[in-house]
Design an enzyme around this catalytic site. Structure first.
Site, mmCIF file in Angstrom:
data_model
loop_
_atom_site.group_PDB
_atom_site.id
_atom_site.type_symbol
_atom_site.label_atom_id
_atom_site.label_comp_id
_atom_site.label_asym_id
_atom_site.label_seq_id
_atom_site.Cartn_x
_atom_site.Cartn_y
_atom_site.Cartn_z
ATOM 1 N N ASP A 93 0.696 -1.156 0.102
ATOM 2 C CA ASP A 93 0.087 -0.029 -0.063
ATOM 3 C C ASP A 93 0.934 1.349 -0.128
ATOM 4 O OD1 ASP A 93 1.028 -0.032 2.502
ATOM 5 O OD2 ASP A 93 -1.109 -0.139 3.604
ATOM 6 N N ASP A 298 -7.997 -6.816 0.570
ATOM 7 C CA ASP A 298 -6.996 -7.111 1.607
ATOM 8 C C ASP A 298 -7.428 -6.480 3.059
ATOM 9 O OD1 ASP A 298 -5.511 -4.564 3.015
ATOM 10 O OD2 ASP A 298 -6.280 -4.105 0.929
ATOM 11 N N CYS A 336 -15.893 -26.821 7.415
ATOM 12 C CA CYS A 336 -14.433 -26.396 7.027
ATOM 13 C C CYS A 336 -13.651 -27.640 6.878
ATOM 14 C CB CYS A 336 -13.741 -25.337 7.994
ATOM 15 S SG CYS A 336 -12.185 -24.840 7.259
ATOM 16 N N CYS A 338 -10.171 -27.170 6.391
ATOM 17 C CA CYS A 338 -8.679 -26.332 6.343
ATOM 18 C C CYS A 338 -7.990 -27.540 7.133
ATOM 19 C CB CYS A 338 -8.548 -25.108 6.876
ATOM 20 S SG CYS A 338 -8.841 -25.005 8.549
ATOM 21 N N CYS A 341 -9.003 -27.456 10.891
ATOM 22 C CA CYS A 341 -10.259 -27.978 11.206
ATOM 23 C C CYS A 341 -10.136 -29.640 11.093
ATOM 24 C CB CYS A 341 -11.424 -27.635 10.571
ATOM 25 S SG CYS A 341 -12.022 -25.913 10.958
ATOM 26 N N HIS A 367 -7.024 -21.235 10.019
ATOM 27 C CA HIS A 367 -8.623 -21.296 9.729
ATOM 28 C C HIS A 367 -9.291 -19.995 9.223
ATOM 29 C CE1 HIS A 367 -12.795 -22.230 9.988
ATOM 30 N NE2 HIS A 367 -12.713 -21.310 10.665
HETATM 31 ZN ZN LIG Z 1 -11.083 -24.513 9.071
#
Ligand SMILES: [Zn+2]
Length: 398
Positions: A93, A298, A336, A338, A341, A367
């Site tokens: 930025d 972002d 989820c 991920c 998880c 996560h």
């Molecule tokens: Zn997750």
């Protein structure tokens, strides 16, 4: 240099799915870009970001890297990619938002952007030793958030610093004011942002000419204008007509305004260049942004919330510090898939938070970032498949 291709559009004509190609790889859009404020995603290695989160790109903060470790170190390191060992696309930025907000807030518990004053030095009410950020037509003078030392950013200085940091995409230096400021004050900021945009382009092109053998970053212009339709449209029209390779939409938004203000701006911007919405990461806001024409986002929120014990779930958010999770052996989000998880239970992560173990921040950040990065990836797929309404029905937090 970058290129941008659009592959599919929403029936409303605004939302689109595309690909930004940079010297360090592709970003499939819409995309959420995690923020590596000080050249690190807090609590994550770049490998975790790539392999566990699946992020395509990162955005680092010019203000923070300029103050620490400084441009000398970045230059000697060979630039941002080498310095932080991230081989994918990068953004920085302009440093403007932090110079205005953190400069004003140094040593004070003031709300961001509330205290920047026009043209004059004003000591904060009861403490004359702390001066606020001062903006004038040429730039902003501000106090370092680290040690209170005085610094100055102008459009040219911001572009110089960003070229040295060496990201693939950089932003023009803009004036960022609080949405609570008066219409007149917002108007001044829009005009100033326009004049500064011209100076940024001239300076950027000058550096490119001088270093024609080096890869130059792509420069993105910034749209301001608060919540005022005429100012937003004017800003988008004038900045959108300039020779930028993409655009950023800046400024704080009220929750209710995000879809409308983004729509006003995107209708004015040229179709074939990517659009980035700065500092927005709430799942609802991402969905509103995407359908109104935003390509990339972002925000520090997913990792900041994670470090404070908050985990995103489809229906909102849970706080792992609550007693109910001490013996809850289900994943953070049962829907989820991920890394966190698949391998860890709420009870374990709640324990890590209570024991003040660093792994708590790492697992929860993986996560939360996966959650937003994949929400946006699913939106992209839904645009391509022509099933955006179905996606929205399923994923819009109730
Ligand atoms: Zn997750």
């Amino acid at each position: 240099m970058i290129s941008f291709n659009i592959h599919a559009r929403l029936p409303n004509g605004r939302g689109r799915a595309g690909t930004i190609t940079t010297p360090h790889g592709k970003i499939e859009t819409p995309a959420f870009i995690p923020v590596a404020t000080k050249a690190t995603i807090k609590a994550l290695t770049p490998e975790m970001l790539r392999d566990y989160v699946g992020a395509h790109a990162i955005l680092a903060n010019t203000y923070h890297l300029y103050l620490q470790p400084g441009t000398n170190v970045l230059k000697k390191s060979g630039g941002l990619h080498k310095f932080m060992n991230w081989s994918g696309p990068t953004y920085t930025d302009s440093g403007g938002f932090q110079a205005f907000s953190l400069g004003a807030a140094y040593g004070k518990n003031v709300s961001k952007l509330a205290q920047v004053k026009e043209g004059i030095t004003i000591d904060h009410d009861e403490d004359a030793s702390i001066r606020l950020a001062q903006v004038d037509d040429d730039g902003v003078t501000f106090k370092s958030v680290i040690d209170g030392s005085t610094h100055r950013f102008t459009p040219e200085i911001s572009i110089d610093i960003q070229h040295t940091i060496g990201a693939d995409m950089i932003f023009a230096f803009d004036e960022c004011v609080s949405p609570q400021e008066s219409y007149e004050r917002q108007k001044t900021a829009v005009e100033r942002t326009y004049i500064w945009a011209k100076r940024c382009l001239i300076h950027h092109n000058k550096i490119k000419t001088q270093n024609s053998n080096l890869k130059s970053p792509a420069l993105l212009g910034i749209i301001q204008g608060g919540r005022h339709e005429d100012l937003r449209k004017y800003s988008a029209k004038v900045i959108g007509s300039m020779d930028f390779e993409g655009f950023g939409i800046g400024g704080s938004f009220d929750k209710d305004d995000i879809g409308t203000a983004v729509g006003w701006v995107c209708d004015e911007l040229p179709e074939g260049k990517p659009r980035h919405l700065l500092g927005i990461g709430d799942p609802i806001d991402l969905i509103l942004g995407i359908e109104n024409g935003i390509d990339t986002f972002d925000c520090v929120a997913p990792t900041r919330i994670a470090r404070n014990g908050g985990a995103y779930i489809r229906t909102g958010r849970i706080n792992l510090l609550n007693a109910q999770f001490i013996q809850d052996f289900t994943p953070l989000d049962p829907e989820c898939d991920c890394y966190t998880c698949k391998n860890y239970a709420r009870a374990y992560i709640a324990h890590l938070f209570r024991a003040k173990e660093m792994l708590a921040a790492t697992l929860t950040s993986i996560h939360n970032l996966y959650f937003v990065v994949n929400l946006v990836k699913k939106a992209r797929q839904a645009i391509i498949d022509g099933n955006y309404e179905g996606f929205k029905k399923k994923h819009l937090p109730k």
